[in-house]
Design a protein around this motif. Structure first.
Motif, PDB file in Angstrom:
ATOM      1  N   SER A  19       0.843  -1.203   0.000  1.00 10.19           N
ATOM      2  CA  SER A  19       0.000   0.000   0.000  1.00 10.19           C
ATOM      3  C   SER A  19       0.881   1.258   0.000  1.00 10.19           C
ATOM      4  O   SER A  19       2.059   1.211   0.342  1.00 10.19           O
ATOM      5  N   ASP A  20       0.284   2.361  -0.376  1.00 10.87           N
ATOM      6  CA  ASP A  20       1.021   3.629  -0.343  1.00 10.87           C
ATOM      7  C   ASP A  20       1.489   3.935   1.075  1.00 10.87           C
ATOM      8  O   ASP A  20       2.593   4.445   1.277  1.00 10.87           O
ATOM      9  N   HIS A  21       0.653   3.617   2.057  1.00 12.69           N
ATOM     10  CA  HIS A  21       1.012   3.852   3.457  1.00 12.69           C
ATOM     11  C   HIS A  21       2.236   3.018   3.849  1.00 12.69           C
ATOM     12  O   HIS A  21       3.131   3.499   4.536  1.00 12.69           O
ATOM     13  N   PHE A  22       2.271   1.753   3.404  1.00 13.72           N
ATOM     14  CA  PHE A  22       3.415   0.889   3.697  1.00 13.72           C
ATOM     15  C   PHE A  22       4.704   1.475   3.113  1.00 13.72           C
ATOM     16  O   PHE A  22       5.722   1.543   3.783  1.00 13.72           O
ATOM     17  N   PHE A  23       4.641   1.916   1.848  1.00 11.00           N
ATOM     18  CA  PHE A  23       5.841   2.477   1.224  1.00 11.00           C
ATOM     19  C   PHE A  23       6.272   3.772   1.897  1.00 11.00           C
ATOM     20  O   PHE A  23       7.466   4.044   2.020  1.00 11.00           O
ATOM     21  N   ALA A  24       5.330   4.547   2.372  1.00  7.63           N
ATOM     22  CA  ALA A  24       5.682   5.768   3.114  1.00  7.63           C
ATOM     23  C   ALA A  24       6.407   5.405   4.407  1.00  7.63           C
ATOM     24  O   ALA A  24       7.400   6.052   4.777  1.00  7.63           O
ATOM     25  N   ARG A  25       5.936   4.371   5.096  1.00 10.16           N
ATOM     26  CA  ARG A  25       6.631   3.914   6.313  1.00 10.16           C
ATOM     27  C   ARG A  25       8.030   3.400   5.984  1.00 10.16           C
ATOM     28  O   ARG A  25       8.980   3.641   6.730  1.00 10.16           O
ATOM     29  N   CYS A  26       8.170   2.693   4.866  1.00 12.70           N
ATOM     30  CA  CYS A  26       9.491   2.199   4.458  1.00 12.70           C
ATOM     31  C   CYS A  26      10.444   3.357   4.191  1.00 12.70           C
ATOM     32  O   CYS A  26      11.601   3.342   4.636  1.00 12.70           O
ATOM     33  N   GLU A  27       9.973   4.361   3.470  1.00 10.77           N
ATOM     34  CA  GLU A  27      10.812   5.523   3.170  1.00 10.77           C
ATOM     35  C   GLU A  27      11.209   6.264   4.439  1.00 10.77           C
ATOM     36  O   GLU A  27      12.275   6.856   4.508  1.00 10.77           O
ATOM     37  N   ALA A  28      10.358   6.210   5.460  1.00 10.81           N
ATOM     38  CA  ALA A  28      10.647   6.872   6.734  1.00 10.81           C
ATOM     39  C   ALA A  28      11.490   6.000   7.664  1.00 10.81           C
ATOM     40  O   ALA A  28      11.837   6.416   8.762  1.00 10.81           O
ATOM     41  N   GLY A  29      11.818   4.774   7.210  1.00 10.17           N
ATOM     42  CA  GLY A  29      12.630   3.879   8.025  1.00 10.17           C
ATOM     43  C   GLY A  29      11.866   3.230   9.160  1.00 10.17           C
ATOM     44  O   GLY A  29      12.447   2.868  10.177  1.00 10.17           O
ATOM     45  N   ALA A  30      10.563   3.041   8.995  1.00 14.20           N
ATOM     46  CA  ALA A  30       9.731   2.533  10.088  1.00 14.20           C
ATOM     47  C   ALA A  30       9.356   1.054   9.938  1.00 14.20           C
ATOM     48  O   ALA A  30       8.390   0.607  10.535  1.00 14.20           O
ATOM     49  N   THR A  31      10.105   0.299   9.155  1.00  8.93           N
ATOM     50  CA  THR A  31       9.855  -1.147   9.021  1.00  8.93           C
ATOM     51  C   THR A  31      11.120  -1.875   9.458  1.00  8.93           C
ATOM     52  O   THR A  31      11.832  -2.459   8.664  1.00  8.93           O
ATOM     53  N   HIS A  32      11.376  -1.845  10.752  1.00  8.24           N
ATOM     54  CA  HIS A  32      12.646  -2.307  11.312  1.00  8.24           C
ATOM     55  C   HIS A  32      12.795  -3.817  11.379  1.00  8.24           C
ATOM     56  O   HIS A  32      13.895  -4.311  11.456  1.00  8.24           O
ATOM     57  N   ARG A  33      11.721  -4.546  11.375  1.00  4.66           N
ATOM     58  CA  ARG A  33      11.789  -5.980  11.618  1.00  4.66           C
ATOM     59  C   ARG A  33      11.543  -6.798  10.361  1.00  4.66           C
ATOM     60  O   ARG A  33      10.993  -7.892  10.413  1.00  4.66           O
ATOM     61  N   SER A  34      11.962  -6.328   9.216  1.00  6.06           N
ATOM     62  CA  SER A  34      11.663  -7.023   7.968  1.00  6.06           C
ATOM     63  C   SER A  34      12.342  -8.386   7.883  1.00  6.06           C
ATOM     64  O   SER A  34      11.734  -9.347   7.405  1.00  6.06           O
ATOM     65  N   LEU A  35      13.575  -8.510   8.349  1.00  5.77           N
ATOM     66  CA  LEU A  35      14.249  -9.806   8.325  1.00  5.77           C
ATOM     67  C   LEU A  35      13.509 -10.801   9.215  1.00  5.77           C
ATOM     68  O   LEU A  35      13.226 -11.925   8.798  1.00  5.77           O
ATOM     69  N   GLU A  36      13.162 -10.386  10.416  1.00  6.18           N
ATOM     70  CA  GLU A  36      12.401 -11.263  11.330  1.00  6.18           C
ATOM     71  C   GLU A  36      11.067 -11.661  10.718  1.00  6.18           C
ATOM     72  O   GLU A  36      10.643 -12.813  10.816  1.00  6.18           O
ATOM     73  N   PHE A  37      10.382 -10.704  10.109  1.00  2.00           N
ATOM     74  CA  PHE A  37       9.105 -10.991   9.468  1.00  2.00           C
ATOM     75  C   PHE A  37       9.263 -12.070   8.406  1.00  2.00           C
ATOM     76  O   PHE A  37       8.505 -13.053   8.379  1.00  2.00           O
ATOM     77  N   LEU A  38      10.230 -11.932   7.511  1.00  2.77           N
ATOM     78  CA  LEU A  38      10.412 -12.905   6.435  1.00  2.77           C
ATOM     79  C   LEU A  38      10.732 -14.292   6.976  1.00  2.77           C
ATOM     80  O   LEU A  38      10.183 -15.298   6.509  1.00  2.77           O
ATOM     81  N   LYS A  39      11.595 -14.362   7.977  1.00  4.75           N
ATOM     82  CA  LYS A  39      11.921 -15.650   8.580  1.00  4.75           C
ATOM     83  C   LYS A  39      10.697 -16.268   9.249  1.00  4.75           C
ATOM     84  O   LYS A  39      10.408 -17.448   9.061  1.00  4.75           O
ATOM     85  N   ASP A  40       9.966 -15.488  10.045  1.00  6.78           N
ATOM     86  CA  ASP A  40       8.778 -15.988  10.735  1.00  6.78           C
ATOM     87  C   ASP A  40       7.690 -16.405   9.745  1.00  6.78           C
ATOM     88  O   ASP A  40       7.031 -17.432   9.914  1.00  6.78           O
ATOM     89  N   PHE A  41       7.489 -15.588   8.723  1.00  7.65           N
ATOM     90  CA  PHE A  41       6.460 -15.862   7.728  1.00  7.65           C
ATOM     91  C   PHE A  41       6.751 -17.191   7.033  1.00  7.65           C
ATOM     92  O   PHE A  41       5.869 -18.027   6.867  1.00  7.65           O
TER      93      PHE A  41
END
Length: 150
Positions: A118-140
């Motif tokens: 979503s546009d909101h997700f990409f805005a959070r990414c640009e702001a550096g607010a998706t800190h746990r992406s590695l953990e998310f991918l592993k858990d998922f």
């Protein structure tokens, strides 16, 4: 072991044949360069473009060379590195590139990533607010380790 996680938006009209081509290229290239990882593709709503989230694991220089190539690919845009660094070992050692085609329903258990694409997700990414992406991918992946063939 170095890693990099990025997100991007697929170009309008990207289809299953494009996804198969992306996977074929990565699965041929990555083992030759000591790279492993995982690719998620989230289809867009109402026929809109989809989004990618990808983890690359390997040597820092090899990852950067591949990132440069990936970011030059016209099949996607709005490319954002959301996390990178070092970790003790590979999480996807058995995969030159694991793949999951995800739906909104698949992501409901992951509130920080439920709006992937979503546009909101990409805005959070640009702001550096998706800190746990590695953990998310592993858990998922660990929750349901299966590959979806595009």
């Amino acid at each position: 072991m170095n890693y990099l996680v990025y997100v991007s938006q697929a170009r309008q009209g990207l289809d299953a044949a494009d996804l198969r081509a992306i996977l074929s290229t990565s699965r041929n290239y990555n083992p030759l360069h000591g790279i492993s990882g995982m690719l998620l593709f989230a289809s867009g709503r109402d026929g809109r473009r989809g989004s990618f989230m990808q983890l690359l694991e390997g040597d820092r220089r090899a990852i950067e060379t591949l990132r440069t190539t990936i970011f030059a690919d016209p099949r996607h845009h709005t490319k954002i590195v959301v996390e990178q660094g070092e970790k003790p070992e590979r999480d996807f050692a058995d995969w030159s590139m694991a793949f999951r085609n995800v739906t909104r329903e698949d992501l409901t258990g992951y509130p920080e990533f439920a709006d992937l694409g979503s546009d909101h997700f990409f805005a959070r990414c640009e702001a550096g607010a998706t800190h746990r992406s590695l953990e998310f991918l592993k858990d998922f992946w660990a929750a349901e380790p299966r590959e979806d063939v595009p």
